[in-house]
Design an enzyme around this catalytic site. Structure first.
Site, PDB file in Angstrom:
ATOM      1  NE  ARG A  67       2.115  -4.972  11.664  1.00  0.00           N
ATOM      2  CZ  ARG A  67       3.249  -5.036  10.967  1.00  0.00           C
ATOM      3  NH1 ARG A  67       4.240  -5.792  11.388  1.00  0.00           N
ATOM      4  NH2 ARG A  67       3.391  -4.354   9.875  1.00  0.00           N
ATOM      5  NE  ARG A  90      12.002  -3.949  13.252  1.00  0.00           N
ATOM      6  CZ  ARG A  90      11.551  -2.917  12.564  1.00  0.00           C
ATOM      7  NH1 ARG A  90      12.376  -2.129  11.939  1.00  0.00           N
ATOM      8  NH2 ARG A  90      10.263  -2.668  12.489  1.00  0.00           N
ATOM      9  NE  ARG A 110      12.003  -5.453   8.630  1.00  0.00           N
ATOM     10  CZ  ARG A 110      11.387  -4.299   8.809  1.00  0.00           C
ATOM     11  NH1 ARG A 110      11.871  -3.205   8.264  1.00  0.00           N
ATOM     12  NH2 ARG A 110      10.281  -4.253   9.512  1.00  0.00           N
ATOM     13  NE  ARG A 153      -5.033   0.674  10.537  1.00  0.00           N
ATOM     14  CZ  ARG A 153      -4.000   1.367  10.041  1.00  0.00           C
ATOM     15  NH1 ARG A 153      -4.188   2.582   9.585  1.00  0.00           N
ATOM     16  NH2 ARG A 153      -2.797   0.843   9.998  1.00  0.00           N
ATOM     17  CE  LYS A 210      -2.657   0.782   3.663  1.00  0.00           C
ATOM     18  NZ  LYS A 210      -2.351   2.106   4.226  1.00  0.00           N
TER      19      LYS A 210
HETATM   20  P1  AMP Z   1       0.073   3.122   9.811  1.00  0.00           P
HETATM   21  O1  AMP Z   1       1.274   3.949   9.493  1.00  0.00           O
HETATM   22  O2  AMP Z   1      -1.100   3.396   8.892  1.00  0.00           O
HETATM   23  O3  AMP Z   1       0.362   1.657   9.935  1.00  0.00           O
HETATM   24  O4  AMP Z   1      -0.422   3.592  11.251  1.00  0.00           O
HETATM   25  C1  AMP Z   1       0.384   3.422  12.403  1.00  0.00           C
HETATM   26  C2  AMP Z   1      -0.485   3.187  13.628  1.00  0.00           C
HETATM   27  O5  AMP Z   1      -1.364   4.287  13.818  1.00  0.00           O
HETATM   28  C3  AMP Z   1      -1.415   1.985  13.491  1.00  0.00           C
HETATM   29  O6  AMP Z   1      -0.783   0.799  13.852  1.00  0.00           O
HETATM   30  C4  AMP Z   1      -2.528   2.355  14.463  1.00  0.00           C
HETATM   31  O7  AMP Z   1      -2.141   2.122  15.804  1.00  0.00           O
HETATM   32  C5  AMP Z   1      -2.641   3.851  14.279  1.00  0.00           C
HETATM   33  N1  AMP Z   1      -3.657   4.188  13.245  1.00  0.00           N
HETATM   34  C6  AMP Z   1      -3.461   4.652  11.977  1.00  0.00           C
HETATM   35  N2  AMP Z   1      -4.612   4.861  11.335  1.00  0.00           N
HETATM   36  C7  AMP Z   1      -5.584   4.500  12.204  1.00  0.00           C
HETATM   37  C8  AMP Z   1      -7.010   4.468  12.126  1.00  0.00           C
HETATM   38  N3  AMP Z   1      -7.667   4.836  11.015  1.00  0.00           N
HETATM   39  N4  AMP Z   1      -7.676   4.027  13.217  1.00  0.00           N
HETATM   40  C9  AMP Z   1      -7.048   3.651  14.347  1.00  0.00           C
HETATM   41  N5  AMP Z   1      -5.718   3.656  14.481  1.00  0.00           N
HETATM   42  C10 AMP Z   1      -4.979   4.073  13.422  1.00  0.00           C
END
Ligand code: AMP
Length: 221
Positions: A173, A162, A129, A95, A21
């Protein structure tokens, strides 16, 4: 919409972790004149500036949890208001179904790009990784594997994964994606705006995403 007004694109890009993505989004931004609004970037910005939301968000992110819907929605909708006059690509938001419903009240999404990458491919990518902890050297079993499996090329010392690359964490996840985010795809499918792109390689998926978006926007890349 008034006479002569331009139809503004209201797009969302979705895909599980490891679906490519990030790569596809950055290619879209390079080729098309639209505003890219990423929830992860916005949260990181708030954390760096130590805003109230940033401080709160950090406590959730550090635990590997999603930010509560009301906080996330408030943050994103506030930002959206400032971008109303542009073509838009939302990334990482919504999300959850409650987030999608809240978004619906202020902005009607017309296009959802879904990166449909098989579970096994993602699992393999996310656990590929390995690092040599003393030097920080990074290996990827798919495209730069160590000469001897499991060992650092220079020192011969064992490689480690990691914590967030370990299979059990990766599974967590992916499970959270299935439970919370998969229903959002169904939500948009029912609205008739979901466009899925299936494949196992980002470079093969990208041309299809590109030609799809070309039917909506001019390529400026
Ligand atoms: P990302 O870079 O999109 O993986 O976002 C990093 C972290 O931010 C995620 O693992 C979530 O903990 C939080 N996060 C990002 N977008 C959302 C969302 N729409 N709803 C809830 N948590 C979010």
């Amino acid at each position: 919409m008034g006479p002569g007004a331009v139809q503004l694109l209201r797009a969302v890009i979705m895909g599980p972790p490891g679906s490519g993505k990030g790569t596809i989004s950055s290619r879209i931004v390079k080729h098309f004149a639209l505003q890219h609004l990423s929830s992860g970037d916005l949260l990181r910005e708030n954390m760096n500036k130590r805003t109230e939301i940033g401080v709160l968000a950090k406590s959730y992110i550090d635990q590997g949890r999603l930010i509560p819907d009301d906080i996330m929605t408030q943050l994103m909708l506030r930002e959206l208001k400032t971008l109303e006059q542009n073509h838009l690509l939302l990334d990482g938001f919504p999300r959850t179904v409650p987030q999608a419903e809240a978004l619906d009240k202020v902005c009607s999404i017309d296009t959802v790009i879904d990166l449909d990458v098989p579970f096994e491919t993602i699992q393999q990518r996310l656990t590929a990784r390995w690092i040599h902890s003393a030097s920080g050297r990074v290996y990827n079993l798919d495209f730069n594997p160590p000469k001897v499996p499991g060992m650092d090329d220079d020192t011969g010392e064992p490689l480690i994964q990691r914590d967030d690359d370990k299979p059990e964490t990766v599974m967590k996840r992916l499970k959270s994606y299935e439970a919370e985010t998969r229903p959002v795809l169904e939500y948009y499918r029912q609205k008739g705006v979901l466009k899925s792109f299936a494949g196992t390689e980002t470079n093969k998926i990208w041309p299809h995403v590109h030609s799809f978006l070309r039917t909506k926007l001019p390529d400026i890349g």
